[in-house]
Design an enzyme around this catalytic site. Structure first.
Site, PDB file in Angstrom:
ATOM      1  N   ASP A   1       0.827  -1.189   0.000  1.00 20.67           N
ATOM      2  CA  ASP A   1       0.000   0.000   0.000  1.00 20.67           C
ATOM      3  C   ASP A   1       0.870   1.252   0.000  1.00 20.67           C
ATOM      4  O   ASP A   1       2.072   1.199   0.247  1.00 20.67           O
ATOM      5  CB  ASP A   1      -0.893   0.035   1.246  1.00 20.67           C
ATOM      6  CG  ASP A   1      -2.129  -0.841   1.099  1.00 20.67           C
ATOM      7  OD1 ASP A   1      -2.421  -1.264  -0.029  1.00 20.67           O
ATOM      8  OD2 ASP A   1      -2.789  -1.096   2.121  1.00 20.67           O
TER       9      ASP A   1
ATOM     10  N   LYS B   1      -3.243   3.456  -3.028  1.00 23.79           N
ATOM     11  CA  LYS B   1      -4.380   4.283  -3.427  1.00 23.79           C
ATOM     12  C   LYS B   1      -4.236   5.664  -2.804  1.00 23.79           C
ATOM     13  O   LYS B   1      -3.741   5.808  -1.690  1.00 23.79           O
ATOM     14  CB  LYS B   1      -5.689   3.639  -2.963  1.00 23.79           C
ATOM     15  CG  LYS B   1      -5.923   2.250  -3.526  1.00 23.79           C
ATOM     16  CD  LYS B   1      -7.135   1.599  -2.907  1.00 23.79           C
ATOM     17  CE  LYS B   1      -7.337   0.184  -3.430  1.00 23.79           C
ATOM     18  NZ  LYS B   1      -8.479  -0.500  -2.767  1.00 23.79           N
TER      19      LYS B   1
ATOM     20  N   MET C   1      -9.769   8.402   6.737  1.00 26.08           N
ATOM     21  CA  MET C   1     -10.028   8.779   5.343  1.00 26.08           C
ATOM     22  C   MET C   1     -11.146   9.812   5.256  1.00 26.08           C
ATOM     23  O   MET C   1     -12.036   9.731   4.407  1.00 26.08           O
ATOM     24  CB  MET C   1     -10.380   7.529   4.510  1.00 26.08           C
ATOM     25  CG  MET C   1      -9.301   6.464   4.518  1.00 26.08           C
ATOM     26  SD  MET C   1      -9.796   4.925   3.684  1.00 26.08           S
ATOM     27  CE  MET C   1     -10.963   4.245   4.891  1.00 26.08           C
TER      28      MET C   1
END
Length: 271
Positions: free
Chosen positions: A55, A78, A189
């Site tokens: 990641d 991401k 997030m």
């Protein structure tokens, strides 16, 4: 502290011409950033890996610098609004390399099972008949507030924790947790969703004076904390130009000075 991942792979593990043994997948929680916050098992599995699928967040850069040149590192990181490798393709990569006889480490930020989609990857491996294990990591939901001197629970202040995915809808249970003075709500997030979250909470009757802290780049030299209230956090975050990655803490534990006047004592000791 720098770690060297010394190769522990047994001879004949795999070659480009085909596999000589059954591969496997190990989901590894990388924690909030520094490699020395990973578990001993995580370090062992990285030392045994043929392939590391990493990641963006967590210790990926530090780990990559310490892996041997024969380890294949695949970046599937991401970013907000930018997912170059869809989850289905990540699942397929895990299965593909394990079927070729390779030991695959899926290195994830935080903990694989805390808003990390680790469960989906386990199911994909099990459906393909691939041996899979999960090594826990230190979740940013707890460790990033801690780095700023914020305990997510504290006797007499907060006795429960509610963790929210900021990219999803804010449910009745989330609004209820925001209204409960005994609950700390942690949003992961959630920077882009902060205006939507604040508006929903205020409309639900949550006090505009409820303390809020946004901890940006926790456990890194770039760490900083913006403290505010629910009624003012949107403007304060905009003025401070807060960016991801950041963890949002809502509740009385986010109040400035709850523990000690400064947070220097929470930094890693240099002794």
């Amino acid at each position: 502290m720098m770690f060297r991942f010394r190769r522990r792979r047994t001879a004949g593990s795999w070659t480009s011409g085909g596999s000589t043994r059954v591969g496997r997948v190990d989901l590894v929680g990388g924690g909030p950033g520094p490699a020395d916050l990973m578990t001993l098992r995580a370090h062992r599995l990285l030392a045994e890996a043929d392939v590391v699928i990493a990641d963006r967040l967590g210790p990926a850069d530090e780990v990559r610098a310490q892996l041997g040149p024969d380890v294949l590192v695949i970046d599937v990181g991401k970013r907000p609004g930018h997912h170059p490798v869809p989850q289905a393709q990540i699942n397929a990569l895990l299965v593909e390399h394990a079927r070729a006889g390779r030991r695959v480490v899926r290195l994830k930020g935080g903990d694989p099972f805390v808003l990390g989609r680790g469960g989906e990857e386990v199911l994909a491996c099990e459906a393909a008949g691939i041996p899979v294990s999960v090594t826990p990591g230190v979740s940013s939901a707890i460790s990033v507030p801690q780095a700023a001197g914020i305990p997510v629970t504290h006797r007499g202040v907060a006795s429960a924790l509610h963790v929210v995915n900021g990219q999803g809808p804010f449910t009745e249970s989330t609004l209820a947790s925001l209204s409960d003075d005994s609950v700390t709500t942690v949003v992961l997030m959630g920077v882009a969703a902060l205006p939507r979250l604040a508006a929903a909470a205020l409309q639900h009757g949550v006090s505009a004076d409820r303390p809020v802290a946004v901890v940006e780049n926790g456990h890194t030299p770039q760490q900083r904390t913006v403290r505010s209230t629910l009624g003012a956090i949107v403007a304060d975050a905009e003025e401070a130009a807060v960016i991801n990655p950041a963890v949002i803490v809502i509740g009385d534990v986010a109040r400035a000075g709850l523990l000690l006047p400064t947070t220097s004592q929470f930094a890693e000791s240099s002794a």
